[in-house]
Design an enzyme around this catalytic site. Structure first.
Site, mmCIF file in Angstrom:
data_model
loop_
_atom_site.group_PDB
_atom_site.id
_atom_site.type_symbol
_atom_site.label_atom_id
_atom_site.label_comp_id
_atom_site.label_asym_id
_atom_site.label_seq_id
_atom_site.Cartn_x
_atom_site.Cartn_y
_atom_site.Cartn_z
ATOM 1 N N SER A 154 0.833 -1.192 0.000
ATOM 2 C CA SER A 154 0.000 0.000 0.000
ATOM 3 C C SER A 154 0.879 1.258 0.000
ATOM 4 O O SER A 154 1.661 1.458 -0.926
ATOM 5 C CB SER A 154 -0.966 -0.051 1.191
ATOM 6 N N ASP A 237 -9.111 -5.360 -4.787
ATOM 7 C CA ASP A 237 -8.722 -3.961 -4.647
ATOM 8 C C ASP A 237 -9.717 -3.120 -5.446
ATOM 9 O O ASP A 237 -10.358 -3.615 -6.382
ATOM 10 C CB ASP A 237 -7.301 -3.746 -5.190
ATOM 11 N N HIS A 269 -7.369 -5.867 -0.485
ATOM 12 C CA HIS A 269 -6.214 -5.007 -0.253
ATOM 13 C C HIS A 269 -5.375 -5.470 0.938
ATOM 14 O O HIS A 269 -4.171 -5.212 0.990
ATOM 15 C CB HIS A 269 -6.708 -3.574 -0.019
#
Length: 294
Positions: A154, A237, A269
């Site tokens: 991320s 995602d 995610h």
């Protein structure tokens, strides 16, 4: 899907709220479960590795890193995976970031996790500088490293990509970065300027541009042309996160860099990186295979 500039503010914020796209649980629950999973994995890492904790890489209080070493180190060089945590540059720390060491140390691979000054204490320029300096410090302090492999998730994938764009002549040393694993990252910071994410960060457009890896492809090619880059995205995602990864992959590919793209099925995610605690997971095997190539 509309381009981000055409989106209304609430839709743009939804696109950049990864927890709202999980297929497993509610937004609040998936974040709690993610932190719990990372903490549990890090506790396991402490039980299977030789740990060197709170090693300074700079003079500031927060500039420290933890290193997880195999209990039996080879006499020759040892690969080092550097994990850069996510949390939108304002959450998490190295204290929850040792989990990927579990399968690595069992294969004779060292792993390091560093703290950086998250917002609001730190700003984007500082965080990028800190991560770069932590890599330099690792190479200087551990002379038996045979190669450095970055793994960022991320916001951590963004910071890892910025490391690949570094002009190492400013640091007097060129780390041998052989591979980079960029998981569900953001490589263009402009879309988040008008979202809640930028509240603590307080980025201007100028700051966002100079810290967007998608804008620094020539610098990346100059510094990291020999590096194998793997761009990873989870099936669940958001479309904008998926597009960030796809656009960055295409930009790297068009510059003749060694890059591959992995769309991991049945992951969101958070679960896409959580599986790296498992030695049999697809991503762990990809990471280990990357080291076997070099």
């Amino acid at each position: 899907m509309a381009q981000w500039k055409e989106m209304k503010k609430d839709e743009l914020e939804r696109q950049y709220s990864p927890s709202r796209w999980s297929h497993r649980m509610t937004a609040d629950d998936v974040i709690k479960a993610h932190v719990a999973s990372m903490k549990e994995g890090t506790q396991r890492a402490h039980s299977v590795a030789k740990t060197l904790l709170d090693i300074p890489y700079g003079e500031a209080v927060g500039e420290k890193m933890d290193v997880y070493m195999p209990t039996t180190c080879p006499s020759q060089g040892i690969p080092l995976v550097v994990f850069i945590h996510g949390g939108y540059w304002q959450f998490l720390s190295k204290e929850e970031s040792g989990f990927i060491a579990v399968p690595l140390v069992q294969r004779g691979v060292a792993m390091a996790a560093m703290d950086y000054d998250i917002a609001p204490k730190g700003n984007m320029d500082l965080m990028v500088s800190q991560v770069r300096r932590s890599i330099v410090s690792l190479v200087q302090q551990f002379s038996n490293i045979s190669g450095v492999y970055l793994c960022g998730h991320s916001a951590g994938a963004h910071l890892a990509a910025m490391v690949l764009c570094t002009d190492w002549s400013q640091y007097g040393i060129t780390p041998q970065i052989k591979g980079a694993f960029l998981v569900s990252g953001i490589y263009d910071l402009l879309p988040i300027l008008s979202t809640y994410v930028n509240g603590p960060l307080k980025m201007t457009e100028e700051v966002a541009l100079r810290n967007s890896p998608i804008c620094l492809i020539p610098e990346l090619k100059h510094s990291s042309s020999a590096c194998h880059i793997v761009i990873v995205v989870g099936q669940h995602d958001s479309p904008e996160f998926w597009k960030q990864s796809d656009d960055f992959f295409k930009a790297l590919k068009s510059s003749d860099l060694k890059v591959t793209f992995e769309d991991v099925p049945n992951t969101d995610h958070f679960s896409v990186i959580e599986q790296c605690v498992d030695s049999d997971s697809h991503l762990t095997q990809l990471l280990l295979n990357m080291m076997g190539e070099c």
